[in-house]
Design a protein around this motif. Sequence first.
Motif, short mmCIF file in Angstrom:
data_model
loop_
_atom_site.label_atom_id
_atom_site.label_comp_id
_atom_site.label_asym_id
_atom_site.label_seq_id
_atom_site.Cartn_x
_atom_site.Cartn_y
_atom_site.Cartn_z
N LYS A 317 0.69 -1.36 -0.28
CA LYS A 317 0.32 -0.49 -0.15
C LYS A 317 0.99 1.02 0.09
CE LYS A 317 -2.03 -1.52 3.47
NZ LYS A 317 -1.71 -2.74 3.88
N ALA A 318 2.17 1.20 0.30
CA ALA A 318 2.91 2.34 0.44
C ALA A 318 3.70 2.52 -1.34
CB ALA A 318 4.34 2.25 1.18
N ASP A 319 3.53 1.72 -2.04
CA ASP A 319 3.48 2.52 -3.28
C ASP A 319 2.44 2.89 -4.04
OD1 ASP A 319 6.00 0.81 -3.66
OD2 ASP A 319 4.71 -1.03 -3.95
N PRO A 320 2.79 4.35 -5.10
CA PRO A 320 2.09 5.41 -5.06
C PRO A 320 1.29 4.63 -6.41
CG PRO A 320 4.57 5.69 -6.11
CD PRO A 320 4.15 4.81 -5.05
N PRO A 321 0.58 5.14 -7.02
CA PRO A 321 -0.96 4.63 -7.35
C PRO A 321 -0.71 4.78 -8.94
CG PRO A 321 -1.50 6.63 -6.93
CD PRO A 321 -0.75 6.42 -6.22
N GLY A 322 -0.90 3.55 -9.79
CA GLY A 322 -0.17 3.74 -11.45
C GLY A 322 0.90 3.64 -11.73
N GLN A 323 1.81 3.27 -10.39
CA GLN A 323 3.34 2.49 -10.93
C GLN A 323 3.45 1.23 -11.43
OE1 GLN A 323 6.30 4.50 -10.43
NE2 GLN A 323 4.83 5.92 -10.43
N PRO A 324 4.32 0.36 -12.22
CA PRO A 324 4.02 -0.69 -12.81
C PRO A 324 4.20 -1.72 -11.54
CG PRO A 324 5.59 0.24 -14.33
CD PRO A 324 5.41 1.60 -12.78
N LEU A 325 3.54 -3.22 -11.71
CA LEU A 325 3.58 -3.59 -10.43
C LEU A 325 4.97 -5.09 -10.80
CD1 LEU A 325 0.15 -4.50 -9.08
CD2 LEU A 325 2.04 -3.10 -7.91
N THR A 326 5.77 -5.61 -9.89
CA THR A 326 6.14 -6.75 -10.61
C THR A 326 5.49 -8.13 -9.17
OG1 THR A 326 8.24 -5.39 -10.70
CG2 THR A 326 9.30 -7.80 -10.37
N LEU A 327 5.07 -8.68 -10.51
CA LEU A 327 4.89 -9.94 -9.54
C LEU A 327 5.67 -11.53 -10.54
CD1 LEU A 327 0.75 -8.72 -10.31
CD2 LEU A 327 2.11 -8.46 -8.46
N THR A 328 5.34 -12.05 -9.58
CA THR A 328 5.46 -13.53 -9.45
C THR A 328 3.89 -14.34 -9.88
OG1 THR A 328 4.10 -14.54 -8.16
CG2 THR A 328 6.40 -13.19 -7.89
N PRO A 329 4.82 -15.47 -11.07
CA PRO A 329 3.57 -15.78 -12.01
C PRO A 329 2.48 -16.63 -10.63
CG PRO A 329 6.12 -16.11 -12.58
CD PRO A 329 5.93 -15.16 -11.19
N GLN A 330 3.21 -17.01 -10.10
CA GLN A 330 2.00 -17.46 -8.95
C GLN A 330 1.23 -16.12 -8.48
OE1 GLN A 330 3.80 -17.96 -5.41
NE2 GLN A 330 1.87 -20.21 -4.59
N GLN A 331 1.20 -15.54 -7.62
CA GLN A 331 1.11 -14.24 -7.82
C GLN A 331 -0.24 -13.81 -8.63
OE1 GLN A 331 3.74 -11.36 -6.44
NE2 GLN A 331 2.32 -10.67 -4.77
N ASN A 332 0.29 -13.36 -10.09
CA ASN A 332 -0.52 -13.45 -11.12
C ASN A 332 -1.68 -14.73 -11.29
OD1 ASN A 332 0.05 -10.86 -12.08
ND2 ASN A 332 2.32 -12.65 -13.38
#
Length: 462
Positions: A317-332
Amino acid sequence: MFHKATRKIVKEIDPYGCTLIPVASPYYSDCYKPLNIIKKKKRAFFFMKDRYIPTPVTVADILEDGKDLDFVLESSSFSDYSASSRILASGEVGVSICDVDAGLHASVGTTSSMSAFKMIKRGISDKMLLEVTRDRKIDRGHSFVKQLYGDILFIISEVVETDRQCNLNSIFEARSGSEVPINIVKAKAGVAAKVQQELSFPGGTTIAFKVSKLEITRDNTLDVDWQEVLQSNMLAFVHERPEIPLTEINTMSKETSLLFLNTFLEILGNCDYLPVLETMLDQICGSLQPDLQVLERLEEENRACVEKLLDLLGIRKADPPGQPLTLTPQQNGIITTVNIFIESLNELNPDVLILLANSVEMKIISIQIKLFEKIEENFFLSSAPRMKRESIGEVQETEETLETLALQLSDEMFEITQRILEEFGLHLMRENGSITYKKHHGERNVFFSIFAALSILSALDK
């Protein structure tokens, strides 16, 4: 509560659902105004209705020198509205949500009311919109236009608004020998419980809207998208149920599955923030940090549930909105499944969500899924003449499988299942060890949405 009210209003003023779309949440009302551009949400499955994500961008914003245009919106008062209803139920139903046990041994009742107001219609016709903008070019350099897929715009052409402040009230009452959880409120045996929910929203709040689909032409002007007319009915011929992606959920640890299940039960207990979750998940599925500012407008209890789900999904939640996310395949994979779950719930009447929670706690989801598979075979996959006979009258079901499944349910379990089935037009009856049913007009999307929700809940309930 808001979405339930707007659905009811739209059903009355547009009973066939031809043009108006109910607004799901008052939090985004400012973005549901005439000439606002909205994003069409990519449907997870064919059976889901078209859904739209609000944006603050207007037609004037994306036109070259569009700020000085006069669109001349038409406005008219076309109806008064006030409503009240009371729903009573009795039986013995067990449910546990948020570690609060419940057993209904007598009667419960829900009373809903809405203050009177006038409905005002404001908008602009497609013809007038194209006439006003015909000499103006679309600004291809605008950030919103750059993100468009296929040069298609979805524009709010008409809205229905309230003319004054409106108050919604919902009162839940349980009497005599009941132990009932409503938003973490409990009444034990012999004690009456009364829980009242209230919601107020100002005049000018949009409760429904109409969408026009326009195309940006090669010369950068706006025109009607005629191809949409040719494609609008193609999905009516699709019958097969899609596979629900459950791989990542099935590989979760029992402890993690339980955390997700308990969070989903909280969501089923209060559907008011489903539109907020859907908007955030749409942003997350686009690999972007969601805009969490709307959480500040939610009640503390609702905000805590949304934040809990975001934590489970690994969203910081600390990241600003609209910034790219780096997600693992499991998260996706997990996010995709959660998104399908939330979209499916948004297709359903809010009253059904409580029935789904009851089904989880009563450990009958596995039986319900088998019943749905049997019903799907009879009504959605078969083209035999007997399907038509079942749709117009009462038919004796002689196949042992359906009878065996239904007879595994106690009276209370059967009543819950029966009410869920009625949501898409099937009235199942059990008498003297045999099963009969009546099939009324129902929506296929409701059937598949319930099936998807049950499948995901079953996978989590290890």
